[in-house]
Scaffold this active site. Structure first.
Site, PDB file in Angstrom:
ATOM      1  N   GLY A 115      61.687  60.769  44.717  1.00  0.00           N
ATOM      2  CA  GLY A 115      61.243  61.259  43.421  1.00  0.00           C
ATOM      3  C   GLY A 115      61.141  60.154  42.393  1.00  0.00           C
ATOM      4  CD  GLU A 140      66.579  61.689  36.999  1.00  0.00           C
ATOM      5  OE1 GLU A 140      67.467  61.437  36.181  1.00  0.00           O
ATOM      6  OE2 GLU A 140      66.620  62.649  37.762  1.00  0.00           O
ATOM      7  CG  ASP A 188      61.462  70.082  37.642  1.00  0.00           C
ATOM      8  OD1 ASP A 188      60.336  70.550  37.348  1.00  0.00           O
ATOM      9  OD2 ASP A 188      61.635  69.320  38.601  1.00  0.00           O
TER      10      ASP A 188
END
Length: 219
Positions: A13, A15, A127
């Site tokens: 990802g 992050e 999210d």
């Protein structure tokens, strides 16, 4: 981390990266926030440490208010790592595409109730997508990935949370998203109450209008 074995990359990802691992004989997920070369080293360490600690706290707080999340086995703040329970099940994203309209209604009502429990305690997921939800063999829904989450009492934050979920349903489940979101909001209203739900719904509509205005300006 000598106790960890079989590092298998599951998802890379923006992050953090997710790895399937073995934690003392148990299947586990290891989430590692990798160093970002474009940030100054000290600042990067500070950001990764804070987000790691903050996410672990949110996962625990969500569980306290009645929302199922993975058990945390270990948090290593200096290494920006969280080791947590591996949930056996399938993503709601896949589940909704395989099941009937009656099952959609049941699941979406449950999702709305879970989001309502979070928002009632000012917990924002950050999210909310059907990719970040897993249903296990007993039909229990787990919310995953609180990496962008926060504590926030503002209606705006709650509206954004649900707006993200609405957009996710529209893009991933486009043929039946309207009924799904309606059921999500019904479940949400049952938990937070009619008056509060109305305020959040009005905020969602306002956010959508702002989005349309920006698109029109671009054109």
């Amino acid at each position: 981390m000598d106790e960890l074995k079989q590092f298998v990359l599951l998802r890379k990802g923006a992050e953090a990266n997710l790895y399937l691992t073995n934690w003392y004989g148990r299947k586990a997920i290891t989430k590692i926030r990798e160093q970002k070369k474009y940030r100054p080293t000290a600042l990067d360490q500070q950001i990764r440490n804070y987000r790691t600690m903050h996410e672990a706290q949110l996962l625990h707080q969500a569980k306290v208010v009645g929302v199922a999340t993975p058990l945390i086995y270990m948090v290593n703040v200096p290494e920006a790592t969280i080791i947590m329970e591996y949930i056996e099940g399938i993503q709601i994203k896949q589940y909704l595409n395989r099941t009937s309209e009656i099952e959609h209604k049941e699941i979406c009502l449950k999702i709305g109730e879970l989001v309502g429990k979070l928002h009632k305690e000012n917990l924002i997921h950050g999210d909310l997508t059907t990719s970040n939800m897993i249903i296990d063999i007993q039909g229990k829904i787990f919310l995953l990935d609180f990496g962008l989450g926060e504590r926030n009492c503002e209606i705006e934050a709650k509206g954004v949370d649900l707006h993200l979920l609405k957009r996710a349903l529209q893009s991933t489940h486009f043929s039946f998203w309207e009924s799904c979101f309606k059921d999500v909001f019904t479940g949400y209203r049952l938990v937070v109450g009619v008056t509060f739900a109305k305020k959040v719904y009005e905020k969602i509509c306002e956010i959508e209008k702002r989005g349309r205005y920006v698109e029109e300006r671009k054109q």
